[in-house]
Design an enzyme around this catalytic site. Sequence first.
Site, PDB file in Angstrom:
ATOM      1  N   ARG A 179      -7.461  -1.668   3.770  1.00  0.00           N
ATOM      2  CA  ARG A 179      -6.106  -1.332   4.229  1.00  0.00           C
ATOM      3  C   ARG A 179      -6.133  -0.898   5.690  1.00  0.00           C
ATOM      4  O   ARG A 179      -5.262  -1.284   6.471  1.00  0.00           O
ATOM      5  CB  ARG A 179      -5.491  -0.239   3.353  1.00  0.00           C
ATOM      6  CG  ARG A 179      -5.033  -0.733   1.997  1.00  0.00           C
ATOM      7  CD  ARG A 179      -4.349   0.367   1.205  1.00  0.00           C
ATOM      8  NE  ARG A 179      -3.101   0.798   1.820  1.00  0.00           N
ATOM      9  CZ  ARG A 179      -2.394   1.850   1.405  1.00  0.00           C
ATOM     10  NH1 ARG A 179      -2.834   2.590   0.386  1.00  0.00           N
ATOM     11  NH2 ARG A 179      -1.262   2.178   1.995  1.00  0.00           N
ATOM     12  N   CYS A 238      -2.972   9.075   5.805  1.00  0.00           N
ATOM     13  CA  CYS A 238      -3.303   8.102   4.749  1.00  0.00           C
ATOM     14  C   CYS A 238      -2.088   7.208   4.574  1.00  0.00           C
ATOM     15  O   CYS A 238      -1.392   6.900   5.546  1.00  0.00           O
ATOM     16  CB  CYS A 238      -3.694   8.809   3.453  1.00  0.00           C
ATOM     17  SG  CYS A 238      -2.399   9.847   2.750  1.00  0.00           S
TER      18      CYS A 238
END
Length: 281
Positions: A179, A238
């Site tokens: 990611r 995050c």
Amino acid sequence: MAHAPLVSPDWLHDRLTAPDIVVLDASWYLPAAGRDPEAEFRAAHIPGARRFDLDAMSDTESNLPHMLPRPEVFAARMRALGVGDGQQIVVYDGMGLFSAPRVWWMLKAFGVRDALVLDGGLPAWIAAGYPTEEGEPQPRERRHFTARLDHGAVADADDVARALATGSAQVVDARSGTRYRGEEPEPRPGVRPGHMPGARNLHYAALQRDGRMKSPEELAAVFAENDVDPDRPIVTTCGSGVTAAIIALALETMGRHARGLYDGSWSEWGADQNRAVATGA
């Protein structure tokens, strides 16, 4: 062996009936996990635990996930749970160490001095042979809860941009490497893949072993392997502000402190077309 602010199942079991202890089940899962935290809580939870619904306890008026609510809203919701000032709050989740650190960080951000995390969560509690109970918990009497937001604990997009531009703090991204590098699409619509230019990647899973936090010595090695210096200021980030708290908890375990947690995280930054995005290593 747990390290502050982590506690072991043995530690909690020995104190479970103490009048000043309150236990919160803070289980929350990504949709892809296919798990229902409410149903799991009704099926089995630590005796006496309250259910802390992360989505309901966050800012329900924000279009971003899991943003901190206003202090007075958080205080009212905690009072409704029967949680009050002066109590020692132990948080756990159903994965070991996943969503509980976020709730621990929320409590600390709102001024709770004695917030702890059960290392290994409910799986470790069950593995230790300790009992669970099912059904809904008995209502608790409302208590006064004071919430005073520590604004220094919370970073916004401008704080992150300033840290990246000046090097005043390391911005550390807890998402997976795929990611971070932009090799897979983001799970939220309208959010671009990739990372903040200059941010460093330290996947939260590298900080754990079997759902428990690694030792301070092992954590120091993981930070070094990922080119993150725990002795320099760190802002954690995050996808939506949940696993960023695992890095913050790891720092506390090592006797350090995160400068802040970027509450909007990639859900905000990646959707803002005015913010630069990088891909690759």
